[in-house]
Scaffold this active site. Structure first.
Site, PDB file in Angstrom:
ATOM      1  N   HIS A 359     -30.294  33.437  36.681  1.00  0.00           N
ATOM      2  CA  HIS A 359     -31.142  34.442  37.516  1.00  0.00           C
ATOM      3  C   HIS A 359     -31.761  35.342  36.409  1.00  0.00           C
ATOM      4  CE1 HIS A 359     -29.416  34.182  41.648  1.00  0.00           C
ATOM      5  NE2 HIS A 359     -30.613  33.714  41.678  1.00  0.00           N
ATOM      6  N   ARG A 464     -39.643  30.785  53.523  1.00  0.00           N
ATOM      7  CA  ARG A 464     -38.535  29.807  53.362  1.00  0.00           C
ATOM      8  C   ARG A 464     -37.202  30.435  53.961  1.00  0.00           C
ATOM      9  NH1 ARG A 464     -40.680  28.254  47.976  1.00  0.00           N
ATOM     10  NH2 ARG A 464     -41.009  25.878  48.026  1.00  0.00           N
ATOM     11  N   ARG A 500     -40.882  28.940  58.063  1.00  0.00           N
ATOM     12  CA  ARG A 500     -40.417  27.580  58.166  1.00  0.00           C
ATOM     13  C   ARG A 500     -38.826  27.630  58.966  1.00  0.00           C
ATOM     14  NH1 ARG A 500     -40.378  24.150  52.834  1.00  0.00           N
ATOM     15  NH2 ARG A 500     -38.537  25.390  52.491  1.00  0.00           N
ATOM     16  N   GLU A 599     -44.907  16.501  54.060  1.00  0.00           N
ATOM     17  CA  GLU A 599     -44.196  16.260  52.789  1.00  0.00           C
ATOM     18  C   GLU A 599     -43.729  14.940  52.758  1.00  0.00           C
ATOM     19  OE1 GLU A 599     -41.454  19.261  52.257  1.00  0.00           O
ATOM     20  OE2 GLU A 599     -40.732  19.368  54.357  1.00  0.00           O
ATOM     21  N   ASN A 622     -44.479  19.514  46.600  1.00  0.00           N
ATOM     22  CA  ASN A 622     -43.229  19.212  45.819  1.00  0.00           C
ATOM     23  C   ASN A 622     -42.503  17.792  46.302  1.00  0.00           C
ATOM     24  OD1 ASN A 622     -44.014  21.642  45.037  1.00  0.00           O
ATOM     25  ND2 ASN A 622     -42.429  22.832  46.063  1.00  0.00           N
ATOM     26  N   ASP A 623     -42.528  18.022  47.766  1.00  0.00           N
ATOM     27  CA  ASP A 623     -41.695  16.831  48.365  1.00  0.00           C
ATOM     28  C   ASP A 623     -42.671  15.603  48.333  1.00  0.00           C
ATOM     29  OD1 ASP A 623     -39.208  17.180  48.615  1.00  0.00           O
ATOM     30  OD2 ASP A 623     -39.509  18.838  50.182  1.00  0.00           O
ATOM     31  N   ARG A 633     -37.472  15.155  42.510  1.00  0.00           N
ATOM     32  CA  ARG A 633     -37.890  16.083  41.809  1.00  0.00           C
ATOM     33  C   ARG A 633     -37.106  16.918  40.949  1.00  0.00           C
ATOM     34  NH1 ARG A 633     -39.083  19.697  47.197  1.00  0.00           N
ATOM     35  NH2 ARG A 633     -38.888  21.638  45.861  1.00  0.00           N
ATOM     36  N   CYS A 670     -48.774  24.121  50.367  1.00  0.00           N
ATOM     37  CA  CYS A 670     -47.743  25.233  50.058  1.00  0.00           C
ATOM     38  C   CYS A 670     -46.965  24.865  48.834  1.00  0.00           C
ATOM     39  CB  CYS A 670     -47.058  25.839  51.087  1.00  0.00           C
ATOM     40  SG  CYS A 670     -46.191  24.513  52.037  1.00  0.00           S
TER      41      CYS A 670
HETATM   42  C1  PEP Z   1     -42.624  21.313  49.290  1.00  0.00           C
HETATM   43  O1  PEP Z   1     -41.970  20.442  49.383  1.00  0.00           O
HETATM   44  O2  PEP Z   1     -43.646  21.244  48.511  1.00  0.00           O
HETATM   45  C2  PEP Z   1     -42.368  22.637  49.778  1.00  0.00           C
HETATM   46  C3  PEP Z   1     -43.305  23.808  49.691  1.00  0.00           C
HETATM   47  O3  PEP Z   1     -41.173  22.872  50.168  1.00  0.00           O
HETATM   48  P1  PEP Z   1     -39.996  22.980  49.231  1.00  0.00           P
HETATM   49  O4  PEP Z   1     -40.248  23.103  47.785  1.00  0.00           O
HETATM   50  O5  PEP Z   1     -39.179  24.256  50.008  1.00  0.00           O
HETATM   51  O6  PEP Z   1     -38.910  21.773  49.550  1.00  0.00           O
HETATM   52 MG    MG Z   2     -40.164  20.366  50.849  1.00  0.00          MG
END
Ligand code: PEP
Ligand code: MG
Length: 751
Positions: A359, A464, A500, A599, A622-623, A633, A670
């Site tokens: 942190h 989130r 979300r 995703e 990201n996913d 990831r 996002c």
């Molecule tokens: C993603 O998967 O790109 C995303 C924005 O959601 P998270 O990073 O919370 O899985």
């Molecule tokens: Mg995600």
């Protein structure tokens, strides 16, 4: 042999200090192979040599011995990256005697490289007096051990606990890990030493009631201080950082923690001894959790304990008085320590221990304080001027005149760019050829109201919700959730908010709902979890709708991890049910818009089929990248394969954009890619016009957009999608940025 192997690995990993761990390694390996000598050399790539780190059997005076990459048998193993097994080492053409080691007595020689993901970390050698060839079993035993050793070394390095102190040129560079980019030049300051919780020893309370009172007063003082620090930070840009103090406050208000502390004192222990025991118990509990996020909370609990100890010893905070700005040098940076020094007095931070995702490191990034973790600056006296290079994770202890002027130059360029970018934060995100881009915020905790007041952003693209679930002791009630969501909507005034639904599972598990799965990222995650718990889902969407009543803005509900139409249909019918339930009591409630996170790759192909059922799409790169490339990831072993501008990812994005355009479906991005300058060039070029990112990226991204030309970017993205390598895509985008004087926006070595 397998048992011996396990035994060595277990013993080595149990030792906290890596140098001691290497000592244990060489001793136990000698015993297991029944040999007289075992030595570990680690590679120093800057100096092109191998440095002796631990040995059993050689004469090692403590002065570090080194062997050039081109020298002797050890150098040969390093160069060829292959094991070497010789009965009589002295007869080998590459043999070189190092008389100071007393090596001449040994003949049999077995060495194997220590390699981690193609990177040479060093060489481990076994030697014996009697000439003989080592058996195949012994050789594979050593190879297996070296592979385990490589993992240990890399993990210690990644946690910043230990690093090979590579020194270059004038012997003045100490290497660590970068926790926050940036350069700082100035005198070092070590602060005041406070007693450590780990030093508190067992003692019995003379008066149990007095000790209980003593402890409660300390808890109150700590709470007061967290409130003060939170307020003090309130003017800074990144509100997510404030959540750290909320977390501490939350822990301190937890009746269980208080109860455990008081009952420990009731057993007869003094307040400080009770504190140490309870904090260690809590901290160990977190450390044993499989979830990385929760494991790292173990450090927060220790920090909280340390702070309470401070208030057991002081009735109030002693103000830090500094006459000039300093580079703060600490053993382990804590958030309270960081927040207690005025920002304008803090040029940078060097901490010897800690992790890049602690942190404190998150807070230093949020506040933009250049930080390095790992370098040992023992022996460097207080007040001495150093250079902290947060880009490369280095500290220059005795900078030369040339180095000083080079870094001064970099620092002033950096300051110029920063002030220019920040002064233009409120300017609209419009490209040179006048294409407007929507800038949205990703958030999960606090929100910076000034962003809305100044029209810096156009709304919240991803809220989130799981973060507010993670910091609780149980699932928050509907009313509690209404209160949280109402704040988010109210802060956002008339700007739209995308909320979300709970996205737990994968690497995010709830402390009060542990999940054990073989493949959590392919398991019970996101919408799969909430559809199996319609009660949780209904409470949450009802809370969102209730929170939206009477607000000026539009509520959008986003469904995470949807992988097929049945999940979408079930979610939509639950949302419809929740709407009717809310409307019974509050007929004025408006129907929210509903969208999906794109995703999971399957949804790319289903987009045309489901387009009519949804109101919008948000692409979670990201996913999407993780599932498209089959790369975890969060796994550092394969992080090089997690290529954010992989041509296949770009092609998938292109298909999504075209499908949404054809269906007239609003789409935003996002994932982290939308906050990355190179990613943004690609996304704009592919036709995306709505980007959602964390607040730390907003200023840079808006600036990059204003210097770009959309028509050029379309051509650039077209070329990028025909490339075979991510590195080619990266180079194309980098050249584009460089041409416009924006190369400084891309961190060195980031891709
Ligand atoms: C993603 O998967 O790109 C995303 C924005 O959601 P998270 O990073 O919370 O899985
Ligand atoms: Mg995600």
């Amino acid at each position: 042999m397998l048992n011996q192997l396990r035994d060595i690995v277990e013993h080595v990993s149990r030792v906290e200090d890596i140098h001691q761990a290497l000592e244990v390694f060489v001793k136990r390996t000698c015993d297991a192979i029944n040999s007289e000598c075992c030595t570990i050399y680690l590679s120093n790539h800057q100096k092109q040599r191998l440095e002796l780190m631990a040995t059993k059997g050689l004469t090692f005076s403590g002065e570090r011995l080194h062997i050039g990459f081109q020298e002797g048998l050890v150098g040969l193993v390093h160069r060829t990256a292959e094991p070497l097994n010789i009965a009589k080492a002295s007869l080998h053409p590459d043999f070189k005697l190092f008389p100071q080691l007393g090596e001449e007595v040994y003949q049999a020689f077995l060495a194997t490289p220590i390699v981690h993901r193609k990177r040479m970390l060093g060489v481990v050698v076994i030697q014996q007096k009697k000439p003989r060839l080592f058996s195949d079993i012994e050789e594979s035993f050593l190879v297996t051990l070296a592979a385990q050793l490589a993992v240990l070394i890399v993990s210690e390095q990644q946690q910043g606990k230990w690093l090979l102190q590579e020194r270059r040129g004038t012997d003045n560079v100490v290497t660590g890990l970068s926790a926050c980019n940036g350069i700082a030049i100035g005198p070092i300051w070590r602060g005041n030493d406070e007693p450590l919780l780990s030093d508190v020893s067992p003692a019995s309370a003379v008066d149990v009631e007095k000790d209980k009172e003593w402890l409660l007063v300390a808890v109150e003082s700590a709470l007061k201080e967290f409130r003060r620090l939170r307020k003090q930070l309130d003017s800074d840009l990144n509100k997510d950082a404030l959540a750290i103090f909320d977390l501490f406050t939350h822990l301190l208000n937890d009746p269980k923690l208080r109860g455990d502390l008081l009952s420990q004192i009731e057993k007869g222990d003094t307040a400080d001894w009770a504190l140490r025991q309870v904090i260690e118990r809590y901290s160990n509990h977190f450390a044993r959790m499989s979830d990385i996020y929760l494991q790292q909370r173990s450090q927060d609990v220790r920090e909280l304990g340390q702070r309470l100890l401070y208030f057991l010893n002081h009735s109030q905070v002693q103000e830090v008085k500094l006459e000039k700005p300093v580079i703060f040098v600490v053993n382990e940076l804590t958030t309270t320590l960081l927040a207690s020094v005025p920002r304008e007095m803090l040029l940078g931070v060097v901490s010897t221990q800690g992790g890049v995702n602690s942190h404190a490191a998150i807070l230093s990034r949020a506040l933009g304080i250049p930080s390095v973790i790992g370098p040992n600056l023992k022996g460097v006296e207080d007040g001495k001027s150093i250079i902290l290079d947060g880009y490369n994770g280095e500290v220059l202890v005795n900078p030369t005149y040339l180095e000083m002027s080079e870094y001064q130059q970099l620092l002033s360029e950096e300051q110029e760019v920063r002030s220019m970018v920040e002064s233009e934060l409120c300017l609209p995100a419009v490209t040179l050829d006048k294409a407007p881009i929507t800038i949205l915020l990703n958030t999960g905790l606090g929100i910076d109201v000034s962003y809305f007041l100044n029209d810096v952003i156009d709304g919240i693209g991803l809220y989130r919700t799981e973060i507010s679930f993670i910091v609780k002791q149980a699932f928050p009630s509907e009313d509690e959730q209404v209160e949280t969501y109402r704040k988010v909507l109210a802060y956002s005034q008339d700007k739209p908010v995308v909320m979300r639904t709970l996205d737990v599972g994968g690497d995010k598990s709830l402390p009060y709902f542990p999940m054990e799965e073989e493949n959590p990222f392919l398991g019970w995650r996101g919408i799969r979890f909430t559809l199996d718990h319609p009660d949780i889902f209904l409470i949450q969407v009802r809370a969102m709708m209730r929170a939206s009543i009477g607000q000026k803005n539009e509520l959008n509900i986003l469904l995470p991890m949807v992988s097929g139409t049945p999940e979408l249909d079930s979610s939509l019918s639950l949302i419809a049910q929740a709407y009717h339930e809310v409307a019974l009591t509050y007929p004025q409630v408006k129907k929210p818009k509903v969208g999906i996170m794109l995703e999971v790759p399957s949804m790319i192909y289903l987009l045309p089929a489901i387009a009519k059922r949804i109101d919008f799409v948000s692409v979670g790169t990201n996913d999407l990248t993780q599932y498209l490339l089959a790369v975890d990831r969060n796994n550092s072993q394969v992080s090089e394969l997690y290529e954010v501008v992989h041509p296949a990812v770009l092609l998938a994005l292109k298909q999504i954009q075209v499908a949404c355009e054809d269906a007239n479906l609003p789409v935003s991005v996002c994932g982290e890619l939308a906050g990355d300058p190179i990613g943004v060039l690609m996304l704009l070029g592919l036709g995306f016009t709505q980007l959602s990112m964390s607040s730390a990226n907003v200023a840079n991204i808006k600036y990059v957009i204003r210097q770009s030309n959309l028509e050029d970017l379309k051509t650039l993205a077209n070329v990028a999608t025909t490339q075979s390598y991510a590195s080619e895509v990266h180079q194309l985008a980098f050249d584009y940025l460089e041409h416009r004087g924006l190369a400084g926006f891309v961190r060195p070595g980031k891709h």
